[in-house]
Design a protein around this motif. Structure first.
Motif, PDB file in Angstrom:
ATOM      1  N   ALA A 217      -3.285  -5.599  -2.084  1.00 25.86           N
ATOM      2  CA  ALA A 217      -4.310  -4.623  -1.712  1.00 25.86           C
ATOM      3  C   ALA A 217      -5.294  -4.474  -2.854  1.00 25.86           C
ATOM      4  O   ALA A 217      -4.901  -4.436  -4.026  1.00 25.86           O
TER       5      ALA A 217
ATOM      6  N   VAL B 233     -11.750   6.635  -0.723  1.00 24.98           N
ATOM      7  CA  VAL B 233     -10.915   5.443  -0.825  1.00 24.98           C
ATOM      8  C   VAL B 233     -11.552   4.326  -0.012  1.00 24.98           C
ATOM      9  O   VAL B 233     -11.980   4.533   1.124  1.00 24.98           O
ATOM     10  N   TYR B 234     -11.626   3.153  -0.613  1.00 23.82           N
ATOM     11  CA  TYR B 234     -11.982   1.940   0.136  1.00 23.82           C
ATOM     12  C   TYR B 234     -10.983   0.868  -0.253  1.00 23.82           C
ATOM     13  O   TYR B 234     -10.683   0.692  -1.447  1.00 23.82           O
ATOM     14  N   ALA B 235     -10.450   0.144   0.725  1.00 29.88           N
ATOM     15  CA  ALA B 235      -9.444  -0.865   0.411  1.00 29.88           C
ATOM     16  C   ALA B 235      -9.554  -2.072   1.323  1.00 29.88           C
ATOM     17  O   ALA B 235      -9.907  -1.953   2.503  1.00 29.88           O
TER      18      ALA B 235
ATOM     19  N   VAL C  90       0.837  -1.205   0.000  1.00 31.51           N
ATOM     20  CA  VAL C  90       0.000   0.000   0.000  1.00 31.51           C
ATOM     21  C   VAL C  90       0.870   1.252   0.000  1.00 31.51           C
ATOM     22  O   VAL C  90       0.668   2.171  -0.807  1.00 31.51           O
TER      23      VAL C  90
ATOM     24  N   GLY D 189      -5.922   4.255   2.569  1.00 34.03           N
ATOM     25  CA  GLY D 189      -6.118   2.864   2.211  1.00 34.03           C
ATOM     26  C   GLY D 189      -5.928   1.933   3.395  1.00 34.03           C
ATOM     27  O   GLY D 189      -6.731   1.017   3.628  1.00 34.03           O
TER      28      GLY D 189
ATOM     29  N   ARG E  41     -15.496   2.956   3.798  1.00 33.91           N
ATOM     30  CA  ARG E  41     -15.071   3.922   2.790  1.00 33.91           C
ATOM     31  C   ARG E  41     -14.717   5.229   3.493  1.00 33.91           C
ATOM     32  O   ARG E  41     -15.437   5.684   4.368  1.00 33.91           O
TER      33      ARG E  41
ATOM     34  N   GLY F 146      -8.239  -2.010  -4.054  1.00 37.51           N
ATOM     35  CA  GLY F 146      -8.740  -0.676  -3.758  1.00 37.51           C
ATOM     36  C   GLY F 146      -9.833  -0.212  -4.700  1.00 37.51           C
ATOM     37  O   GLY F 146      -9.842  -0.557  -5.882  1.00 37.51           O
TER      38      GLY F 146
ATOM     39  N   SER G 195      -8.792   2.572   5.853  1.00 40.68           N
ATOM     40  CA  SER G 195     -10.038   2.017   5.341  1.00 40.68           C
ATOM     41  C   SER G 195     -10.130   0.532   5.659  1.00 40.68           C
ATOM     42  O   SER G 195     -11.176   0.034   6.092  1.00 40.68           O
ATOM     43  N   HIS G 196      -9.030  -0.180   5.450  1.00 40.50           N
ATOM     44  CA  HIS G 196      -9.028  -1.608   5.760  1.00 40.50           C
ATOM     45  C   HIS G 196      -9.217  -1.832   7.260  1.00 40.50           C
ATOM     46  O   HIS G 196     -10.015  -2.690   7.675  1.00 40.50           O
TER      47      HIS G 196
ATOM     48  N   PHE H  26       0.085   2.684  -3.606  1.00 36.85           N
ATOM     49  CA  PHE H  26      -1.036   3.624  -3.587  1.00 36.85           C
ATOM     50  C   PHE H  26      -0.613   5.057  -3.920  1.00 36.85           C
ATOM     51  O   PHE H  26      -1.390   5.787  -4.546  1.00 36.85           O
TER      52      PHE H  26
END
Length: 381
Positions: free
Chosen positions: A246, A219-221, A198, A366, A375, A248, A369-370, A202
Motif C-alpha cells: 500500500a 488519506v489517499y492510498a 492496510v 485507505g 482523497r 499512502g 480511497s483506493h 495503517f
C-alpha cells in the motif's frame, strides 16, 4: 518480591507476536524484574492464565515457561474473579467477540491492534468499555521504540523548526512459501481471514503520525496485491486475496504531508525495516526502530545536480547519529507497565479503545480511497 499479584488472562499467545513480545518479553520479563513499581513504591507481579484453541500448543508454551494455568475455555478463565485483566492477541476476526465477553464481566481489557476489522466494531468495543467503566487499552508499540523516542525528543526540542514532510518506508520480502517458508502466517494474505497490509499497518501509521506530528486530515492510498498466489503452512497453494502493498499519502494538520509505503514485497535497501525521514525548515532526521540520524540546517551541504560526473561524496556520511543518552527497554514491556499502572492507580494512558477506533478509521479510509480513486477527509468518529 512483589507486594501483590494480578491475574491476567492472555488469549492468543501461541502466535509469534503474542508469544515473543507480550508473554516472554513483557509479562514474564516484568515478573523477572520483581513486578511493576507503583507510585507508592509497592510492586505488582502478574499471574498469566494462557488461553488458546489448541490445548497441546498452549500446554507446550505453559510448560516451557513454568506456567501452571492454561485452558481452552475462555468463559471459565474470565469467570475467575482473581483474573482482573483480559489481553487479546488473537487474529483480528476473533478479537471483538472475546473482548466483549471480558468487558461484560467487568474485566479491564488490553488488546493488540487493530482492535477490530471495521470502524463500526472498533467503536462498539470503545463504547462498551466506556459504558462498563473498565480500563481499556490498545497496543501502540511503535511509539516506545528507541528510534521514535529519539525523534520525539527532537520534535519536543524544536529541532525541526516547521515540519514540512514525513516519508516512511516499511517492509521486507515475505517469501511466497514454495521454495522457502514464509515469515508470516498465511491468513495475513486472505481478506476473508482478516488479512491485508492496510489493516495491519495503517493503524500503526495512524497513531505514529497523530502522536508525533498532528492530526491526520485526509488519506489517499493506492493498494495492491503484487503476488496473487502463495503457499500456506502445509505447503498448499492458495489465492492471495488480501493486499500485500500500500502506498499512502496523509495530509496533517498544519500543512505537513506524510508519504508512507508499506510492502511485504520489497527487498530491503535501508538500515532498518522501517524508517521515517522528517524534513523541516531547520533540520531533518531519519529514524528507524533503534537509530536516528540528523542533519541541521547549519551543516546541510550544497549538493549540485550534475548527471555528467560521478558522485564524489557520501551523502550518508554527512549525517550525525543521535546518542541514546538513556537505556531503552522493550517497547511492548513499557506499554504493559503503563497499562498496569493505569488499571491499578489510574495513571494516564492515552492509548485507549477510542484511539484504536480512530486508527481503524485510517485503515478503512485507505481501502476506500483506493476503491473510489480519491482523497478522503478524516472526519471525527
Amino acid at each position: 518480591m512483589s507486594d501483590r499479584v494480578v491475574g491476567v488472562v492472555m488469549n492468543g499467545v501461541t502466535g509469534r507476536m503474542g508469544y515473543r513480545q507480550h508473554l516472554v518479553r513483557s509479562v514474564l520479563a516484568i515478573n523477572e524484574q520483581g513486578g511493576v513499581t507503583l507510585s507508592d513504591g509497592s510492586r505488582v507481579s502478574l499471574r498469566p492464565l494462557l488461553v488458546g484453541r489448541d490445548l497441546r500448543r498452549i500446554g507446550d508454551v505453559a510448560d516451557r515457561h513454568g506456567i501452571s494455568d492454561y485452558t481452552t475455555d475462555l468463559d471459565d478463565a474470565l469467570a475467575d474473579p482473581a483474573n482482573t485483566i483480559y489481553f487479546d492477541a488473537q487474529v483480528t476476526q476473533a478479537r471483538v467477540a472475546a473482548t466483549l465477553k471480558a468487558i461484560a464481566l467487568g474485566k479491564h481489557v488490553y488488546t493488540e491492534k487493530p482492535t477490530a476489522e471495521t470502524v463500526a466494531d472498533a467503536v462498539r468495543l470503545a463504547d462498551a468499555a466506556a459504558e462498563a467503566g473498565v480500563k481499556n487499552g490498545v497496543v501502540q508499540d511503535k511509539l516506545f521504540l528507541p528510534g521514535l523516542l529519539k525523534l520525539k525528543r527532537l520534535i519536543d526540542g524544536g529541532f525541526f523548526g516547521r515540519i514540512l514532510s514525513v516519508r516512511g518506508e516499511f517492509g521486507y520480502w515475505v517469501f511466497e512459501g514454495d521454495w522457502q517458508p514464509a515469515q508470516r502466517p498465511s491468513w495475513n494474505y486472505r481478506t476473508e481471514d482478516g488479512g491485508g497490509i492496510v489493516l495491519d499497518m495503517f493503524p500503526h501509521w495512524g497513531y505514529v503520525l497523530e502522536n508525533l506530528f498532528g492530526r491526520i486530515e485526509s488519506v489517499y492510498a493506492h493498494v495492491t496485491t503484487h503476488i496473487p498466489e502463495r503457499w500456506d503452512e502445509r505447503g498448499q497453494v492458495y489465492k492471495a486475496t488480501a493486499d500485500d502493498a500500500a502506498y499512502g499519502v496523509f495530509e496533517l494538520e498544519g500543512g505537513a504531508v506524510a508519504q508512507i509505503n508499506s510492502s511485504w514485497t520489497v527487498r530491503v535497501n535501508r538500515d532498518e525495516l522501517v524508517e521515517f525521514q522528517v524534513d523541516g525548515t531547520h533540520g531533518s532526521a531519519v529514524a528507524g526502530l533503534r537509530n536516528c540520524r540528523i542533519q541541521h540546517r547549519g551543516s546541510t551541504p550544497r549538493p549540485i545536480w550534475n548527471p555528467d560526473i560521478p558522485v564524489t561524496e557520501s551523502f550518508r556520511d554527512q549525517w550525525q547519529e543521535v546518542p541514546d543518552n538513556v537505556e531503552f527497554e522493550n517497547a511492548f514491556k513499557l506499554q504493559w507497565e503503563m497499562f498496569i499502572r493505569h488499571v491499578l492507580e489510574d495513571a494516564p494512558f492515552p492509548h485507549t479503545f477510542a484511539a484504536g477506533a480512530r486508527n481503524v478509521r485510517i485503515a478503512e479510509l485507505g481501502l476506500r480511497s483506493h476503491a473510489e480513486g480519491r482523497r478522503l477527509p478524516v472526519e471525527a468518529l
